[in-house]
Design a protein around this motif. Sequence first.
Motif: not given
Length: 464
Positions: A93-97, A270-271, A289-291, A294-299
């Motif tokens: 599982f991963f989340l972009p930031a 990126g992160g 999602i808040m900071y 959305y999960n598939t781009y995350g900033g």
Amino acid sequence: MDLPYAEPYRIKMIEPIRRSSQAEREAWLARAKYNLFNLRSEEVYIDLLTDSGTGAMSSAQWAEIMLGDESYAGASSYYKLKETIADLTGLPFFLPAHQGRAAENVLFSALIGTGEEGRGKVVPGNSHFDTTKGHIESRHAHAVDCTIDEAFDTELDHPFKGNIDLGKLETVLKAHRREDIPLCLITVTCNSSGGQPVSLENIRATAALCRRYGIPVFLDAARFAENAWFIQQREASCAGMGIKDIVKAMFAEVDGCAMSSKKDGIVNIGGFTAYRGEELFRKAMGFNIMYEGYNTYGGMAGRDLGALSVGLREACEADYLAARIGQVAWLGQALVDAGVPVQRPFGGHAIFVDAKRFLPGVRKEEFVAQTLGVEVYREGGVRGVEIGAVLADRDPETRENRYPALELLRLAIPRRTYTNDHMAYVAATLIRVFERRKAITRGYRITWEAPILRHFTAEFAPLS
Ligand code: F0G
């Protein structure tokens, strides 16, 4: 005789940089209030402020930029990156930031909590990076440094100065309730102690100890590939392993990671965070999602997700790592040969000059590494960064200045960006300052500082 080692790439595009005069630099320093962060980049000839986001992308990464899928949800660039991360780390599982500290914010919101939830909690680890510490302390929790003592002796040659002292760690684990230790964080390589690696044996032992106490373990993976290279070179039991196998073995021990992709992702921004368990991933998702988005781009833009998916793989190539870490060592050796005191062994991304030994005449209250950083810029337009009392900041409770054991000037080498001729210029600049070091006896006082992370914006006046 073996042929000499050379970079496994050639230059396709160049970016002009300009030398300046001493008179120009004097004026720029005064205008910048003697904080090198306040200089304009055109005022710097060789910029060793950071290896973060300053690397050169490959032709394959630029090609991915053109293939970037900018869809809000479900972009193909996201899936390319997801596959790369799962393949390299084994974390499903991963989340972009948008960068490393944003990833920390998401991870710590999920693990430590928000608002007052962090009060009384501790996060043991090996010399947490400053933004990491900032995110822990802003939650009223404490980052406890459990790095081995050998790390603080710059002359001692130890192969894994990033290692965690298991005795120190167990003391922390015993002294607190389980619910007050949300995680143990292992930073690979350990930036704050000099870009020093953590051995696979130490990662395994740390994880085993934490498991006994029921504490999750995470990697700060900003320089995971460089750490793997050191393991391959220095850890006898891993000598025959490939870099990717070592990376897999490092991540196999942990519950997840936070990563600043601006380092071993070889992208400009990126992160991400990654997780073994779905429950924590789902909890973190809400904060992401808040900071971040959305999960598939995350900033991140789709094109940047794509470039990162290529960069992470390129960073794990053995030839690249040998050239990269070899260049850092080349600079280190040039300085050592001239008698300049630098941290041994050389770090993976930077050479750390021991400012206390370089400038024994400057008092710690006058910011020794800060003083050295200004002198190096003044001499040759080379910009390093202070890792000393300015960065160490004030104690959040007492507001007293913290004076760390080491005062270092970090010369961080961007990836694939400068040649060894540039490194020779950097060495010559430092050697010129070293030759006049006895005349440097006074440092600086702070005339303005921010309440947290002061080093970026502090203003100074020279003392005389
Ligand atoms: N963790 C480590 C070990 C780092 O070195 C950094 C950044 C971060 C987290 C935060 O990542 O910058 O993407 O938000 N280090 C840079 C440096 C800034 O110069 O060492 P970020």
